[in-house]
Design a protein around this motif. Structure first.
Motif, PDB file in Angstrom:
ATOM      1  N   LEU A   1       0.837  -1.210   0.000  1.00 65.73           N
ATOM      2  CA  LEU A   1       0.000   0.000   0.000  1.00 65.73           C
ATOM      3  C   LEU A   1       0.868   1.255   0.000  1.00 65.73           C
ATOM      4  CD1 LEU A   1      -2.665   1.578   0.289  1.00 65.73           C
ATOM      5  CD2 LEU A   1      -2.516   1.190   2.769  1.00 65.73           C
ATOM      6  N   PHE A   2       1.896   1.269   0.828  1.00 68.81           N
ATOM      7  CA  PHE A   2       2.750   2.448   0.941  1.00 68.81           C
ATOM      8  C   PHE A   2       3.372   2.813  -0.399  1.00 68.81           C
ATOM      9  CE2 PHE A   2       7.023   4.233   1.476  1.00 68.81           C
ATOM     10  CZ  PHE A   2       6.724   5.389   2.183  1.00 68.81           C
ATOM     11  N   TRP A   3       3.961   1.841  -1.090  1.00 72.79           N
ATOM     12  CA  TRP A   3       4.654   2.165  -2.325  1.00 72.79           C
ATOM     13  C   TRP A   3       3.699   2.567  -3.435  1.00 72.79           C
ATOM     14  CZ3 TRP A   3       9.172   3.831  -1.939  1.00 72.79           C
ATOM     15  CH2 TRP A   3      10.051   3.331  -0.983  1.00 72.79           C
ATOM     16  N   ALA A   4       2.512   1.984  -3.472  1.00 70.80           N
ATOM     17  CA  ALA A   4       1.522   2.437  -4.459  1.00 70.80           C
ATOM     18  C   ALA A   4       1.097   3.869  -4.163  1.00 70.80           C
ATOM     19  CB  ALA A   4       0.311   1.514  -4.454  1.00 70.80           C
ATOM     20  N   ALA A   5       0.813   4.151  -2.900  1.00 73.14           N
ATOM     21  CA  ALA A   5       0.384   5.494  -2.521  1.00 73.14           C
ATOM     22  C   ALA A   5       1.470   6.521  -2.812  1.00 73.14           C
ATOM     23  CB  ALA A   5       0.012   5.525  -1.040  1.00 73.14           C
TER      24      ALA A   5
ATOM     25  N   VAL B   1      17.881   2.068  -5.191  1.00 78.59           N
ATOM     26  CA  VAL B   1      18.578   1.435  -6.314  1.00 78.59           C
ATOM     27  C   VAL B   1      18.124  -0.020  -6.439  1.00 78.59           C
ATOM     28  CG1 VAL B   1      20.820   0.663  -7.156  1.00 78.59           C
ATOM     29  CG2 VAL B   1      20.567   2.958  -6.184  1.00 78.59           C
ATOM     30  N   GLY B   2      17.740  -0.400  -7.645  1.00 77.83           N
ATOM     31  CA  GLY B   2      17.324  -1.780  -7.889  1.00 77.83           C
ATOM     32  C   GLY B   2      15.870  -2.083  -7.600  1.00 77.83           C
ATOM     33  N   MET B   3      15.144  -1.148  -7.009  1.00 74.08           N
ATOM     34  CA  MET B   3      13.729  -1.370  -6.727  1.00 74.08           C
ATOM     35  C   MET B   3      12.895  -1.133  -7.982  1.00 74.08           C
ATOM     36  SD  MET B   3      12.980   0.412  -3.022  1.00 74.08           S
ATOM     37  CE  MET B   3      11.214   0.093  -3.207  1.00 74.08           C
ATOM     38  N   ASN B   4      11.848  -1.913  -8.140  1.00 77.91           N
ATOM     39  CA  ASN B   4      10.872  -1.660  -9.200  1.00 77.91           C
ATOM     40  C   ASN B   4       9.891  -0.609  -8.718  1.00 77.91           C
ATOM     41  OD1 ASN B   4      11.876  -3.596 -11.023  1.00 77.91           O
ATOM     42  ND2 ASN B   4      10.788  -5.238  -9.953  1.00 77.91           N
ATOM     43  N   ARG B   5       9.690   0.424  -9.519  1.00 78.34           N
ATOM     44  CA  ARG B   5       8.779   1.498  -9.136  1.00 78.34           C
ATOM     45  C   ARG B   5       7.556   1.491 -10.038  1.00 78.34           C
ATOM     46  NH1 ARG B   5      12.231   6.928  -7.707  1.00 78.34           N
ATOM     47  NH2 ARG B   5      13.979   5.948  -6.637  1.00 78.34           N
ATOM     48  N   LEU B   6       6.409   1.679  -9.440  1.00 73.94           N
ATOM     49  CA  LEU B   6       5.183   1.783 -10.227  1.00 73.94           C
ATOM     50  C   LEU B   6       5.172   3.092 -10.996  1.00 73.94           C
ATOM     51  CD1 LEU B   6       2.469   0.601  -7.658  1.00 73.94           C
ATOM     52  CD2 LEU B   6       3.167  -0.588  -9.736  1.00 73.94           C
ATOM     53  N   ARG B   7       4.687   3.034 -12.237  1.00 72.55           N
ATOM     54  CA  ARG B   7       4.453   4.266 -12.978  1.00 72.55           C
ATOM     55  C   ARG B   7       3.207   4.940 -12.421  1.00 72.55           C
ATOM     56  NH1 ARG B   7       4.263   2.001 -18.954  1.00 72.55           N
ATOM     57  NH2 ARG B   7       2.900   0.554 -17.830  1.00 72.55           N
TER      58      ARG B   7
ATOM     59  N   ALA C   1       0.159   3.191 -10.452  1.00 72.37           N
ATOM     60  CA  ALA C   1       0.039   3.468  -9.026  1.00 72.37           C
ATOM     61  C   ALA C   1      -1.354   3.980  -8.689  1.00 72.37           C
ATOM     62  CB  ALA C   1       1.093   4.494  -8.608  1.00 72.37           C
ATOM     63  N   ALA C   2      -1.891   4.867  -9.520  1.00 73.69           N
ATOM     64  CA  ALA C   2      -3.235   5.400  -9.263  1.00 73.69           C
ATOM     65  C   ALA C   2      -4.276   4.284  -9.288  1.00 73.69           C
ATOM     66  CB  ALA C   2      -3.574   6.473 -10.286  1.00 73.69           C
ATOM     67  N   ALA C   3      -4.160   3.379 -10.256  1.00 71.66           N
ATOM     68  CA  ALA C   3      -5.123   2.273 -10.350  1.00 71.66           C
ATOM     69  C   ALA C   3      -5.035   1.370  -9.122  1.00 71.66           C
ATOM     70  CB  ALA C   3      -4.860   1.477 -11.621  1.00 71.66           C
ATOM     71  N   ALA C   4      -3.809   1.053  -8.707  1.00 78.11           N
ATOM     72  CA  ALA C   4      -3.645   0.190  -7.543  1.00 78.11           C
ATOM     73  C   ALA C   4      -4.146   0.888  -6.277  1.00 78.11           C
ATOM     74  CB  ALA C   4      -2.168  -0.187  -7.389  1.00 78.11           C
ATOM     75  N   TYR C   5      -3.808   2.146  -6.129  1.00 78.00           N
ATOM     76  CA  TYR C   5      -4.207   2.912  -4.940  1.00 78.00           C
ATOM     77  C   TYR C   5      -5.732   2.951  -4.822  1.00 78.00           C
ATOM     78  CZ  TYR C   5      -3.477   6.725  -1.479  1.00 78.00           C
ATOM     79  OH  TYR C   5      -3.428   7.497  -0.353  1.00 78.00           O
TER      80      TYR C   5
END
Length: 311
Positions: free
Chosen positions: A102-106, A138-144, A148-152
């Protein structure tokens, strides 16, 4: 008991989580404001390398990671509990999901350009913050942003479902899951309000957020970093562990020189002597020229323990 000292800054979401736990438990605490980005010499005098925010200090004990801080505060002030007997396992699992997925999507939603522009007083400040957080991830996958909006939105609907008929996520009182789910949403609502329209589709979540905010932050007094380091240096020693039994999963004996670092975000390692490895946490003993002897504690979950090979 020595004072509870929270090292934090105002817009740090995980700091808001711990501040609310302190408020829920009606605890008095000392407030030390730390920089949002590197360099952090006063932080690292106490942590030995760990640079994420917040961290908790009691005398010469330094506790890293908000999940461990919740356990420590529960031990100090058991009521009201963060871990109700009827669902303490489920509460911990939900809290872990909220602190990660949840945190990373938000935050990917919150800190897209529209939101990030409102947080900083100049393009230079924004650039420095972005570079600092880039080095930590570094090395983490980040949501576009769109993903992110859709997941949130989906996660907000799931929280709303949990609140159907309940004041809090798992019943009539808040548990650790509420505090973990609240702080990334708090960041949306309070720190980047230009992005907060995403919350309007879930009014039950907004009402729950109001109930969480009403818990307050307890009783706090300001303290400087220099004063906090002096408290550590003057401390008689570390607080006894709840569980002193040695649980060896790595073949690394107590007394070894080791490093501990986060699995993903914030890879900076802390090195020291392994003086405890219990069911739930590791403790390193280290000596700093300013802070003296410090015991730095980490949870097992989310952290990697390695032996340091002699030079």
């Amino acid at each position: 008991m020595s004072d509870i000292i929270l090292h934090h800054y105002a817009s740090s979401p995980f700091s808001e989580k711990v501040r609310l736990v302190l408020g829920y438990k009606k605890l008095a605490w000392k407030s030390v404001t730390v920089p949002a980005i590197m360099p952090k010499p006063d932080v690292q005098a106490l942590t030995g390398g760990y640079r994420k925010t917040p961290f908790l200090q009691i005398g010469s004990d330094v506790y890293c990671d908000s999940a461990l801080m919740c356990d420590v505060l529960e031990h100090l002030q058991p009521a009201p509990t963060l871990y109700p007997e009827s669902h303490k396992g489920l509460a911990r699992v939900l809290a872990q999901w909220a602190d990660t997925t949840l945190f990373w999507a938000a935050m990917a939603y919150n800190l897209q350009p529209k939101g990030a522009m409102t947080m900083f007083d100049s393009p230079e400040t924004a650039k420095a913050f972005g570079a600092d957080r880039g080095a930590m991830s570094v090395g983490m996958n980040r949501l576009r942003p769109a993903d992110a909006a859709a997941a949130y939105k989906s996660y907000l609907r799931r929280l709303a479902n949990m609140l159907d008929g309940n004041d809090f996520l798992m019943g009539s009182s808040p548990c650790v899951a509420d505090f973990s789910a609240y702080h990334p949403l708090w960041f949306t609502r309070v720190c980047v309000p230009v992005m907060a329209d995403i919350l309007e589709a879930t009014p039950a979540v907004l009402r729950w957020m109001d109930r969480m905010a009403a818990l307050g932050h307890g009783s706090k007094e300001k303290m400087t970093a220099t004063e906090a380091i002096a408290v550590c240096a003057a401390s008689a020693g570390a607080v006894a562990q709840n569980d002193v039994s040695f649980q060896d999963e790595h073949g690394i004996p107590l007394g070894s020189q080791v490093s501990i670092a986060a699995e993903t975000f914030g890879p900076e390692a802390t090195e020291g002597e392994l003086v405890a490895a219990t069911r739930t946490r590791y403790t390193l003993k280290r000596v700093d020229e300013r802070a003296g002897t410090v015991h730095v504690h980490f949870p097992r979950i989310g952290y990697v323990l390695k032996a340091v090979q002699p030079a």
